[in-house]
Design a protein around this motif. Sequence first.
Motif, PDB file in Angstrom:
ATOM      1  N   VAL A 177      -6.989   2.767  -0.977  1.00 48.80           N
ATOM      2  CA  VAL A 177      -7.399   1.720  -0.033  1.00 48.80           C
ATOM      3  C   VAL A 177      -8.508   2.284   0.848  1.00 48.80           C
ATOM      4  CG1 VAL A 177      -6.660   0.380   1.975  1.00 48.80           C
ATOM      5  CG2 VAL A 177      -5.198   0.523  -0.051  1.00 48.80           C
ATOM      6  N   MET A 209       5.831  20.737   4.503  1.00 42.41           N
ATOM      7  CA  MET A 209       7.129  21.414   4.355  1.00 42.41           C
ATOM      8  C   MET A 209       7.275  21.965   2.950  1.00 42.41           C
ATOM      9  SD  MET A 209       9.718  19.145   6.534  1.00 42.41           S
ATOM     10  CE  MET A 209       9.481  19.085   8.293  1.00 42.41           C
ATOM     11  N   GLN A 210       8.256  22.876   2.776  1.00 43.44           N
ATOM     12  CA  GLN A 210       8.410  23.515   1.467  1.00 43.44           C
ATOM     13  C   GLN A 210       9.869  23.568   1.024  1.00 43.44           C
ATOM     14  OE1 GLN A 210       6.359  27.082   2.676  1.00 43.44           O
ATOM     15  NE2 GLN A 210       8.244  28.265   2.788  1.00 43.44           N
ATOM     16  N   ILE A 213       0.863  -1.193   0.000  1.00 37.92           N
ATOM     17  CA  ILE A 213       0.000   0.000   0.000  1.00 37.92           C
ATOM     18  C   ILE A 213       0.891   1.232   0.000  1.00 37.92           C
ATOM     19  CG2 ILE A 213      -1.792   1.279   1.246  1.00 37.92           C
ATOM     20  CD1 ILE A 213      -2.687  -1.395   2.480  1.00 37.92           C
ATOM     21  N   VAL A 255      -0.819  -0.717  -4.605  1.00 38.30           N
ATOM     22  CA  VAL A 255      -1.954   0.184  -4.804  1.00 38.30           C
ATOM     23  C   VAL A 255      -1.588   1.589  -4.343  1.00 38.30           C
ATOM     24  CG1 VAL A 255      -3.807  -1.513  -4.805  1.00 38.30           C
ATOM     25  CG2 VAL A 255      -2.966  -0.643  -2.624  1.00 38.30           C
ATOM     26  N   GLU A 256      -1.877   2.551  -5.198  1.00 37.25           N
ATOM     27  CA  GLU A 256      -1.550   3.957  -4.926  1.00 37.25           C
ATOM     28  C   GLU A 256      -2.811   4.783  -5.182  1.00 37.25           C
ATOM     29  OE1 GLU A 256       0.716   6.176  -3.737  1.00 37.25           O
ATOM     30  OE2 GLU A 256      -0.745   7.670  -4.400  1.00 37.25           O
ATOM     31  N   GLN A 257      -3.127   5.641  -4.215  1.00 35.67           N
ATOM     32  CA  GLN A 257      -4.387   6.382  -4.365  1.00 35.67           C
ATOM     33  C   GLN A 257      -4.327   7.443  -5.469  1.00 35.67           C
ATOM     34  OE1 GLN A 257      -5.298   8.486  -0.712  1.00 35.67           O
ATOM     35  NE2 GLN A 257      -3.204   9.226  -0.469  1.00 35.67           N
ATOM     36  N   TYR A 258      -3.150   8.002  -5.715  1.00 32.33           N
ATOM     37  CA  TYR A 258      -3.012   9.003  -6.796  1.00 32.33           C
ATOM     38  C   TYR A 258      -2.165   8.388  -7.909  1.00 32.33           C
ATOM     39  CZ  TYR A 258      -4.375  11.944  -2.826  1.00 32.33           C
ATOM     40  OH  TYR A 258      -5.007  12.465  -1.733  1.00 32.33           O
ATOM     41  N   THR A 302      -5.932   4.046  -7.083  1.00 31.84           N
ATOM     42  CA  THR A 302      -6.602   2.923  -6.419  1.00 31.84           C
ATOM     43  C   THR A 302      -6.481   3.106  -4.900  1.00 31.84           C
ATOM     44  OG1 THR A 302      -5.988   1.545  -8.311  1.00 31.84           O
ATOM     45  CG2 THR A 302      -6.680   0.383  -6.323  1.00 31.84           C
ATOM     46  N   GLY A 309       2.459   4.114  -3.253  1.00 32.01           N
ATOM     47  CA  GLY A 309       3.316   4.129  -4.445  1.00 32.01           C
ATOM     48  C   GLY A 309       4.330   5.252  -4.417  1.00 32.01           C
ATOM     49  N   LEU A 351       8.487   6.087  -3.078  1.00 29.78           N
ATOM     50  CA  LEU A 351       9.726   5.327  -3.301  1.00 29.78           C
ATOM     51  C   LEU A 351       9.793   4.075  -2.436  1.00 29.78           C
ATOM     52  CD1 LEU A 351      12.310   8.195  -3.670  1.00 29.78           C
ATOM     53  CD2 LEU A 351      11.746   6.470  -5.381  1.00 29.78           C
ATOM     54  N   GLY A 374      15.617  16.076  -2.674  1.00 32.53           N
ATOM     55  CA  GLY A 374      16.616  15.220  -3.323  1.00 32.53           C
ATOM     56  C   GLY A 374      17.969  15.170  -2.635  1.00 32.53           C
ATOM     57  N   ASP A 391       0.317   8.682   5.799  1.00 32.50           N
ATOM     58  CA  ASP A 391      -1.027   8.081   5.931  1.00 32.50           C
ATOM     59  C   ASP A 391      -0.997   6.708   6.593  1.00 32.50           C
ATOM     60  OD1 ASP A 391      -2.747  10.066   4.892  1.00 32.50           O
ATOM     61  OD2 ASP A 391      -1.997   9.631   2.876  1.00 32.50           O
ATOM     62  N   PHE A 399      13.746   9.928   1.506  1.00 33.18           N
ATOM     63  CA  PHE A 399      14.231   9.832   0.121  1.00 33.18           C
ATOM     64  C   PHE A 399      15.567   9.101   0.142  1.00 33.18           C
ATOM     65  CE2 PHE A 399      16.761  11.730  -3.367  1.00 33.18           C
ATOM     66  CZ  PHE A 399      15.994  11.310  -4.443  1.00 33.18           C
ATOM     67  N   THR A 400      16.464   9.578   1.000  1.00 32.00           N
ATOM     68  CA  THR A 400      17.775   8.938   1.135  1.00 32.00           C
ATOM     69  C   THR A 400      17.636   7.454   1.449  1.00 32.00           C
ATOM     70  OG1 THR A 400      18.570  11.007   2.109  1.00 32.00           O
ATOM     71  CG2 THR A 400      19.995   9.054   2.359  1.00 32.00           C
ATOM     72  N   GLY A 418       7.344   2.178  -1.287  1.00 29.48           N
ATOM     73  CA  GLY A 418       6.481   1.134  -1.830  1.00 29.48           C
ATOM     74  C   GLY A 418       7.005   0.597  -3.153  1.00 29.48           C
TER      75      GLY A 418
HETATM   76  C1  LIG Z   1       9.225  19.179   1.065  1.00 29.29           C
HETATM   77  C2  LIG Z   1       9.958  17.919   1.427  1.00 29.29           C
HETATM   78  C3  LIG Z   1      11.345  17.863   1.275  1.00 29.29           C
HETATM   79  C4  LIG Z   1      12.045  16.698   1.597  1.00 29.29           C
HETATM   80  N1  LIG Z   1      13.374  16.628   1.357  1.00 29.29           N
HETATM   81  C5  LIG Z   1      14.034  15.466   1.539  1.00 29.29           C
HETATM   82  C6  LIG Z   1      15.397  15.342   1.167  1.00 29.29           C
HETATM   83  O1  LIG Z   1      15.985  16.270   0.620  1.00 29.29           O
HETATM   84  N2  LIG Z   1      16.036  14.166   1.420  1.00 29.29           N
HETATM   85  C7  LIG Z   1      15.399  13.102   2.007  1.00 29.29           C
HETATM   86  O2  LIG Z   1      16.037  12.079   2.237  1.00 29.29           O
HETATM   87  N3  LIG Z   1      14.081  13.169   2.321  1.00 29.29           N
HETATM   88  C8  LIG Z   1      13.397  14.315   2.103  1.00 29.29           C
HETATM   89  N4  LIG Z   1      12.062  14.406   2.397  1.00 29.29           N
HETATM   90  C9  LIG Z   1      11.390  13.229   2.987  1.00 29.29           C
HETATM   91  C10 LIG Z   1      11.051  12.198   1.904  1.00 29.29           C
HETATM   92  O3  LIG Z   1      10.490  12.812   0.780  1.00 29.29           O
HETATM   93  C11 LIG Z   1      10.067  11.176   2.452  1.00 29.29           C
HETATM   94  O4  LIG Z   1      10.525  10.701   3.703  1.00 29.29           O
HETATM   95  C12 LIG Z   1       9.945   9.984   1.503  1.00 29.29           C
HETATM   96  O5  LIG Z   1       9.656  10.408   0.190  1.00 29.29           O
HETATM   97  C13 LIG Z   1       8.856   9.042   1.991  1.00 29.29           C
HETATM   98  O6  LIG Z   1       8.621   8.094   0.966  1.00 29.29           O
HETATM   99  P1  LIG Z   1       7.434   7.078   1.124  1.00 29.29           P
HETATM  100  O7  LIG Z   1       7.373   6.282  -0.130  1.00 29.29           O
HETATM  101  O8  LIG Z   1       7.611   6.346   2.404  1.00 29.29           O
HETATM  102  O9  LIG Z   1       6.143   8.000   1.305  1.00 29.29           O
HETATM  103  P2  LIG Z   1       5.345   8.830   0.185  1.00 29.29           P
HETATM  104  O10 LIG Z   1       6.217   9.307  -0.887  1.00 29.29           O
HETATM  105  O11 LIG Z   1       4.527   9.833   0.936  1.00 29.29           O
HETATM  106  O12 LIG Z   1       4.406   7.732  -0.434  1.00 29.29           O
HETATM  107  C14 LIG Z   1       3.305   7.201   0.268  1.00 29.29           C
HETATM  108  C15 LIG Z   1       2.236   6.958  -0.760  1.00 29.29           C
HETATM  109  O13 LIG Z   1       1.133   6.283  -0.130  1.00 29.29           O
HETATM  110  C16 LIG Z   1      -0.036   6.706  -0.783  1.00 29.29           C
HETATM  111  N5  LIG Z   1      -1.210   6.425   0.040  1.00 29.29           N
HETATM  112  C17 LIG Z   1      -1.533   6.978   1.238  1.00 29.29           C
HETATM  113  N6  LIG Z   1      -2.723   6.532   1.645  1.00 29.29           N
HETATM  114  C18 LIG Z   1      -3.166   5.675   0.700  1.00 29.29           C
HETATM  115  C19 LIG Z   1      -4.338   4.908   0.548  1.00 29.29           C
HETATM  116  N7  LIG Z   1      -5.345   4.948   1.462  1.00 29.29           N
HETATM  117  N8  LIG Z   1      -4.492   4.138  -0.552  1.00 29.29           N
HETATM  118  C20 LIG Z   1      -3.501   4.094  -1.492  1.00 29.29           C
HETATM  119  N9  LIG Z   1      -2.374   4.815  -1.412  1.00 29.29           N
HETATM  120  C21 LIG Z   1      -2.201   5.589  -0.327  1.00 29.29           C
HETATM  121  C22 LIG Z   1       0.203   8.205  -0.969  1.00 29.29           C
HETATM  122  O14 LIG Z   1      -0.651   8.751  -1.959  1.00 29.29           O
HETATM  123  C23 LIG Z   1       1.681   8.245  -1.341  1.00 29.29           C
HETATM  124  O15 LIG Z   1       1.894   8.278  -2.733  1.00 29.29           O
HETATM  125  C24 LIG Z   1      11.331  15.567   2.103  1.00 29.29           C
HETATM  126  C25 LIG Z   1       9.935  15.630   2.251  1.00 29.29           C
HETATM  127  C26 LIG Z   1       9.251  16.793   1.910  1.00 29.29           C
HETATM  128  C27 LIG Z   1       7.764  16.822   2.044  1.00 29.29           C
END
Ligand SMILES: Cc1cc2nc3c(=O)[nH]c(=O)nc-3n(C[C@H](O)[C@H](O)[C@H](O)COP(=O)(O)OP(=O)(O)OC[C@H]3O[C@@H](n4cnc5c(N)ncnc54)[C@H](O)[C@@H]3O)c2cc1C
Length: 384
Positions: A190, A240-241, A14, A37-40, A188, A16, A18, A52, A221, A353-354, A20
């Motif tokens: 959840v 964050m920005q 659950i 499955v990814e909602q967007y 899709t 999509g 990095l 990055g 989430d 991301f790292t 996942g």
């Molecule tokens: C502005 C900003 C700057 C950042 N800068 C850095 C950086 O420079 N270096 C670094 O290492 N990290 C950085 N980070 C942190 C990093 O981006 C995140 O920790 C990392 O991308 C998390 O990845 P993830 O796949 O776990 O989560 P996400 O990328 O949030 O993916 C989770 C996915 O789950 C999906 N989802 C949620 N609920 C549901 C549901 N009910 N059904 C289906 N899908 C669902 C969401 O739509 C989303 O696409 C930054 C974050 C932000 C916001």
Amino acid sequence: MTRRPPERFDVIVIGGGLTGCLTALRLAQAGAAVVLVEQYDIGTQASGRNAGSLHGQIQHEPFVVEGEGWAREWAPCLGLLKDAIAGWHALSDELGVDLEVRTKGGLLVADDPAQMPAIERKVALEREHGIDSQVLGRDELLALAPYLDERVVGGELCPIEGKASPIVAAPAIAGAAAGAGADLRRHTPVRALERDGNGFVVTTGRGRLAARRVVVAAGADIPRITRMLGVDLPVEGPPMQVNVTEPVEPLVGHLVYYAGGRLTLKQAAAGSLLIGGGWPARTHPVTGRPAVDLEGMRRNLAIARSVVPAIGGARLLRTWCGVNNATPDQRPIIGPVDGIDGLVVGTFPFLGFTASPVMGDLLAALALGRAPERDLAPFSPGRF
Ligand SMILES: Cc1cc2nc3c(=O)[nH]c(=O)nc-3n(C[C@H](O)[C@H](O)[C@H](O)COP(=O)(O)OP(=O)(O)OC[C@H]3O[C@@H](n4cnc5c(N)ncnc54)[C@H](O)[C@@H]3O)c2cc1C
């Protein structure tokens, strides 16, 4: 009317982002029948909106604010980040895609002698945990990075740090996962997650799926999903920005931080300067979505310009927001959930991301029932 039986897989992932996508890639490569499955769309949330930076050091602000006790407990993350940065290099080769991974090193810059003792203690702790960071005097720092302001007094070099491209990464990794046989379902969401015998049934906006194991990689989430099974996890989503300028001539080779305030500054392969450092966005009062905080933007840019004056000529192109993922102790949550056999959760706060290449490896191993080589006790979901 009889309900159609759910489609069956070995593992449902659950989320999509990095985390996942890399989990799905590794599961598919191991021969598992995996659906994600990814909602967007893929990589449109934190994974596509981050700055990055590839981080390999303890972040200076929590080191100072939370203290050394906190840092010692957080320090097991360093080995994970180090391996993850190596994983970024390997991924470019594995996928045959230039993920724009460049690791010329990270520089934490001090402009006040009073900032140096904390940097020295931080470097000592990092070295205890296998990171080859070094304390730099003023002359060494300016020799490495002549673009820094003359007022600098010293700092830290963390040689493994750098950057990669969030824009290129998630689509490339998702493409590789699909190529390896993972079934990626975009748009899709959840809606429900229930136990079904010794497995799970996931109800989505586009039908029902069943699997023996579920990996929740839904970033901020995660609690919304795990609560469907009665599990409360303290993951939050601070908005964050980040700012980006127009492309300029090559100027800033390193990932630059500042010991006196929030800053990450680096130059993308295309020449744009990316300026961030964990500056909060605001929540829009009408839409409830993250919106740019202009005062924060102004202060972030002012710090960047005070550390690297030459960037003052670059025009700002865009400031954007995203929802980060946070845990109370800033350590990741990685592991099976006690009492719910087959449920695995994974999120790495702030630096996700790292961390994502290692997160994908670990979550896939856990979902396959394999014991990971790394000690995951400090990251257990049960610690809260
Ligand atoms: C502005 C900003 C700057 C950042 N800068 C850095 C950086 O420079 N270096 C670094 O290492 N990290 C950085 N980070 C942190 C990093 O981006 C995140 O920790 C990392 O991308 C998390 O990845 P993830 O796949 O776990 O989560 P996400 O990328 O949030 O993916 C989770 C996915 O789950 C999906 N989802 C949620 N609920 C549901 C549901 N009910 N059904 C289906 N899908 C669902 C969401 O739509 C989303 O696409 C930054 C974050 C932000 C916001």
